[in-house]
Design a protein around this motif. Structure first.
Motif, PDB file in Angstrom:
ATOM      1  N   SER A 101       2.318  69.254  93.248  1.00 37.87           N
ATOM      2  CA  SER A 101       1.399  70.389  93.387  1.00 37.87           C
ATOM      3  C   SER A 101       0.444  70.169  94.564  1.00 37.87           C
ATOM      4  O   SER A 101       0.172  71.086  95.340  1.00 37.87           O
ATOM      5  N   LYS A 102      -0.036  68.930  94.680  1.00 41.92           N
ATOM      6  CA  LYS A 102      -0.936  68.615  95.800  1.00 41.92           C
ATOM      7  C   LYS A 102      -0.209  68.818  97.128  1.00 41.92           C
ATOM      8  O   LYS A 102      -0.750  69.416  98.054  1.00 41.92           O
ATOM      9  N   GLN A 103       1.019  68.340  97.226  1.00 38.52           N
ATOM     10  CA  GLN A 103       1.804  68.505  98.451  1.00 38.52           C
ATOM     11  C   GLN A 103       2.049  69.988  98.744  1.00 38.52           C
ATOM     12  O   GLN A 103       1.915  70.440  99.877  1.00 38.52           O
ATOM     13  N   ALA A 104       2.369  70.747  97.709  1.00 44.09           N
ATOM     14  CA  ALA A 104       2.606  72.185  97.889  1.00 44.09           C
ATOM     15  C   ALA A 104       1.331  72.882  98.354  1.00 44.09           C
ATOM     16  O   ALA A 104       1.368  73.748  99.233  1.00 44.09           O
ATOM     17  N   LEU A 105       0.182  72.492  97.792  1.00 41.39           N
ATOM     18  CA  LEU A 105      -1.099  73.078  98.208  1.00 41.39           C
ATOM     19  C   LEU A 105      -1.421  72.724  99.664  1.00 41.39           C
ATOM     20  O   LEU A 105      -1.924  73.561 100.419  1.00 41.39           O
ATOM     21  N   GLN A 106      -1.111  71.488 100.054  1.00 43.39           N
ATOM     22  CA  GLN A 106      -1.347  71.091 101.448  1.00 43.39           C
ATOM     23  C   GLN A 106      -0.465  71.922 102.398  1.00 43.39           C
ATOM     24  O   GLN A 106      -0.926  72.380 103.437  1.00 43.39           O
ATOM     25  N   GLU A 107       0.788  72.105 102.017  1.00 36.10           N
ATOM     26  CA  GLU A 107       1.687  72.916 102.835  1.00 36.10           C
ATOM     27  C   GLU A 107       1.195  74.356 102.914  1.00 36.10           C
ATOM     28  O   GLU A 107       1.198  74.968 103.984  1.00 36.10           O
TER      29      GLU A 107
END
Length: 171
Positions: A66-72
């Motif tokens: 989720s963190k990676q998706a939010l960063q993207e």
């Protein structure tokens, strides 16, 4: 019971932890807290550590994804905002070009008006010059006629003077 004692059972009444297919499942029982009071409130550090590790191992991968998706998404949003700002500036440039074209069209219109006004002023100047000349000629003609009439009156006055009877001189 022939069951091995689970340290988490001591933790609270009505909470059950089960391991199904490698996943830790936390569930609540239907029993009221008053029915089975906790006898021993001591929680072993190992049990807390295992519970924390279980929770982390269960939720951490999803949280990291989720963190990676939010960063993207944030990066994509920044790119979209930059693109949007560029498009807005292009639109403003186009709009200002339209304004400039409108100003040039308006300038041409007013230039044509000025040319017409100048022509009219030249024509009016010519007419006034002609009228001034005509007025001067008329004034000169009137003065000449007035002078001639005055001279004519003087001649008539002199003639009448000569025609008037004079008493003869006595000698």
């Amino acid at each position: 019971n022939g069951r091995e004692s689970n340290p988490l059972e001591k933790w609270c009444t009505g909470v059950q932890l089960e391991a199904v297919d490698g996943e830790v499942i936390l569930s609540l029982s239907d029993t009221s807290p008053d029915e089975g009071l906790i006898e021993d409130l001591t929680i072993e550090d190992k049990a807390v550590e295992q519970l924390a590790e279980g929770l982390l191992s269960h939720y951490l991968p999803d949280l990291q994804r989720s963190k990676q998706a939010l960063q993207e998404l944030t990066q994509n949003q920044v790119v979209l905002l930059d693109t949007l700002e560029q498009e807005i500036s292009k639109f403003k440039e186009c709009h200002s070009m339209l304004d400039i074209n409108a100003l040039f069209t308006e300038a041409k219109h007013y230039h044509a008006k000025l040319v017409n006004i100048r022509k009219e002023m030249l024509m009016l100047h010519e007419k006034t010059s002609k009228l001034k000349k005509r007025a001067l000629k008329l004034q000169q003609k009137r003065q000449k006629e007035e002078l001639e009439r005055e001279q004519q009156r003087e001649k008539e006055f002199e003639r009448e003077k000569q025609l008037t009877a004079r008493p003869a001189k006595r000698t």
